[in-house]
Design a protein around this motif. Structure first.
Motif, mmCIF file in Angstrom:
data_model
loop_
_atom_site.group_PDB
_atom_site.id
_atom_site.type_symbol
_atom_site.label_atom_id
_atom_site.label_comp_id
_atom_site.label_asym_id
_atom_site.label_seq_id
_atom_site.Cartn_x
_atom_site.Cartn_y
_atom_site.Cartn_z
ATOM 1 N N ARG A 7 0.752 -1.032 -0.185
ATOM 2 C CA ARG A 7 -0.238 -0.058 0.025
ATOM 3 C C ARG A 7 0.881 1.477 -0.297
ATOM 4 O O ARG A 7 0.602 2.515 -0.580
ATOM 5 C CB ARG A 7 -1.262 0.444 1.077
ATOM 6 C CG ARG A 7 -2.364 -1.492 1.249
ATOM 7 C CD ARG A 7 -2.747 -0.609 2.667
ATOM 8 N NE ARG A 7 -3.790 -2.332 2.625
ATOM 9 C CZ ARG A 7 -4.768 -2.247 1.989
ATOM 10 N NH1 ARG A 7 -5.377 -1.733 0.849
ATOM 11 N NH2 ARG A 7 -5.422 -3.611 2.692
ATOM 12 N N TYR A 8 2.083 0.972 0.576
ATOM 13 C CA TYR A 8 3.030 2.350 0.817
ATOM 14 C C TYR A 8 3.616 2.958 -0.573
ATOM 15 O O TYR A 8 3.438 4.126 -0.829
ATOM 16 C CB TYR A 8 3.595 2.513 1.916
ATOM 17 C CG TYR A 8 3.229 2.564 3.484
ATOM 18 C CD1 TYR A 8 2.663 2.984 3.409
ATOM 19 C CD2 TYR A 8 3.738 1.026 4.474
ATOM 20 C CE1 TYR A 8 1.667 2.249 5.132
ATOM 21 C CE2 TYR A 8 3.636 1.288 5.622
ATOM 22 C CZ TYR A 8 2.381 2.024 5.894
ATOM 23 O OH TYR A 8 1.864 2.192 7.469
ATOM 24 N N ALA A 11 1.146 3.719 -3.033
ATOM 25 C CA ALA A 11 0.908 5.775 -2.787
ATOM 26 C C ALA A 11 1.827 6.565 -3.668
ATOM 27 O O ALA A 11 2.171 7.462 -3.810
ATOM 28 C CB ALA A 11 0.719 5.962 -1.761
ATOM 29 N N SER A 14 1.854 6.530 -7.168
ATOM 30 C CA SER A 14 0.755 7.320 -7.688
ATOM 31 C C SER A 14 1.345 8.619 -7.236
ATOM 32 O O SER A 14 0.639 9.265 -8.297
ATOM 33 C CB SER A 14 -0.614 6.939 -6.674
ATOM 34 O OG SER A 14 -1.727 7.963 -7.522
ATOM 35 N N GLU A 15 1.946 9.146 -6.698
ATOM 36 C CA GLU A 15 2.528 10.835 -6.337
ATOM 37 C C GLU A 15 3.323 10.694 -7.006
ATOM 38 O O GLU A 15 3.436 12.378 -6.850
ATOM 39 C CB GLU A 15 2.314 11.016 -4.873
ATOM 40 C CG GLU A 15 1.513 10.167 -3.665
ATOM 41 C CD GLU A 15 0.347 12.013 -3.992
ATOM 42 O OE1 GLU A 15 0.596 12.820 -4.307
ATOM 43 O OE2 GLU A 15 -1.388 11.575 -3.901
ATOM 44 N N ALA A 21 3.420 11.768 -0.985
ATOM 45 C CA ALA A 21 2.984 10.312 -0.507
ATOM 46 C C ALA A 21 2.516 9.764 0.972
ATOM 47 O O ALA A 21 1.779 9.386 1.741
ATOM 48 C CB ALA A 21 3.492 8.724 -1.000
ATOM 49 N N HIS A 24 -0.261 11.848 2.813
ATOM 50 C CA HIS A 24 -1.490 11.300 1.972
ATOM 51 C C HIS A 24 -2.266 10.259 3.291
ATOM 52 O O HIS A 24 -2.763 10.031 3.206
ATOM 53 C CB HIS A 24 -1.267 10.680 0.558
ATOM 54 C CG HIS A 24 -2.712 10.055 -0.161
ATOM 55 N ND1 HIS A 24 -3.907 10.479 -0.310
ATOM 56 C CD2 HIS A 24 -2.284 8.600 0.022
ATOM 57 C CE1 HIS A 24 -4.717 9.380 -0.130
ATOM 58 N NE2 HIS A 24 -4.182 8.544 -0.514
ATOM 59 N N LEU A 25 -0.922 9.689 3.396
ATOM 60 C CA LEU A 25 -0.741 8.439 4.382
ATOM 61 C C LEU A 25 -0.888 8.764 5.527
ATOM 62 O O LEU A 25 -0.963 7.781 6.861
ATOM 63 C CB LEU A 25 0.184 7.863 3.880
ATOM 64 C CG LEU A 25 0.750 6.839 2.563
ATOM 65 C CD1 LEU A 25 2.052 6.240 1.959
ATOM 66 C CD2 LEU A 25 -1.198 5.384 2.252
#
Length: 207
Positions: A7-8, A11, A14-15, A21, A24-25
């Motif tokens: 998941r990290y 992210a 994506s960023e 990131a 966002h997290l």
């Protein structure tokens, strides 16, 4: 390799920036960087090319991103279907092409939704090979495909709907004013076609 690390990783991919990131997290940037480095160490190589402008995926990173998305999606699906507070709830994943046949599927789901409001529907768009592949791997629960496909491993039924196919062309084209076309009329024309090819008569099945 842990699910949370994936998941990290997704992210950051994506960023394209570790700092964004991390925001966002809701993690600190050093903590996120440490998780990414641990993931890279466990997989035997770098997943990102780092620069002052941000990060870009390496070839290894692209490969992981392609499969990590499905791994995370499958984990979320399992979690949603197990962590239910009502007898009928969870998520249904249905795959298929852009066809009017899906209208009947969505209509049926709407009726079911009235009886079981906690059930959610997730639609995946893809051709027959994609849908069968994801059914095989448990990503999808149901699929709408065009025959001929190998359905020996599935329970299936033929749907009654018929799609209407046509050709889009310029008005001044030699076939622009035709109301009916035969295969022979298209043989010498440059065409842009869907990847969903047909070997025999087209039928829709819900498997």
């Amino acid at each position: 390799m842990e699910l949370q690390q994936l998941r990290y990783f997704l992210a950051v991919a994506s960023e394209k920036n570790i700092t964004r990131a991390a925001e966002h997290l809701r993690l600190s940037q050093p903590a996120l960087s440490r998780q990414i480095h641990q993931l890279e160490d466990s997989l035997g190589g770098p997943l990102f090319e780092r620069s002052q402008g941000g990060v870009t995926l390496t070839e290894r990173g692209y490969y992981l991103a392609e499969h990590a998305k499905e791994m995370v999606r499958l984990a979320d699906k399992i979690s949603a279907n197990l962590n239910t507070a009502t007898p009928v709830s969870g998520e249904l994943y249905i795959g298929g092409g852009e066809t009017r046949t899906l209208t009947s599927v969505i209509t049926t789901f709407k009726q079911m939704k009235q009886l079981h409001p906690d059930v959610k529907l997730r639609l995946y768009s893809g051709n027959g090979d994609d849908v069968i592949d994801k059914l095989d791997r448990g990503i999808l629960d149901f699929g709408v495909v065009i025959e001929p496909v190998n359905l020996a491993a599935y329970a299936s039924r033929e749907l009654p709907h018929v799609d209407r196919w046509g050709v889009l062309t310029r008005r001044d084209s030699q076939i622009g004013n035709r109301t009916h076309l035969e295969t022979a009329d298209l043989l010498d024309l440059p065409l842009i076609l869907s990847e969903q090819s047909l070997v025999g008569p087209a039928q829709r099945r819900f498997g």
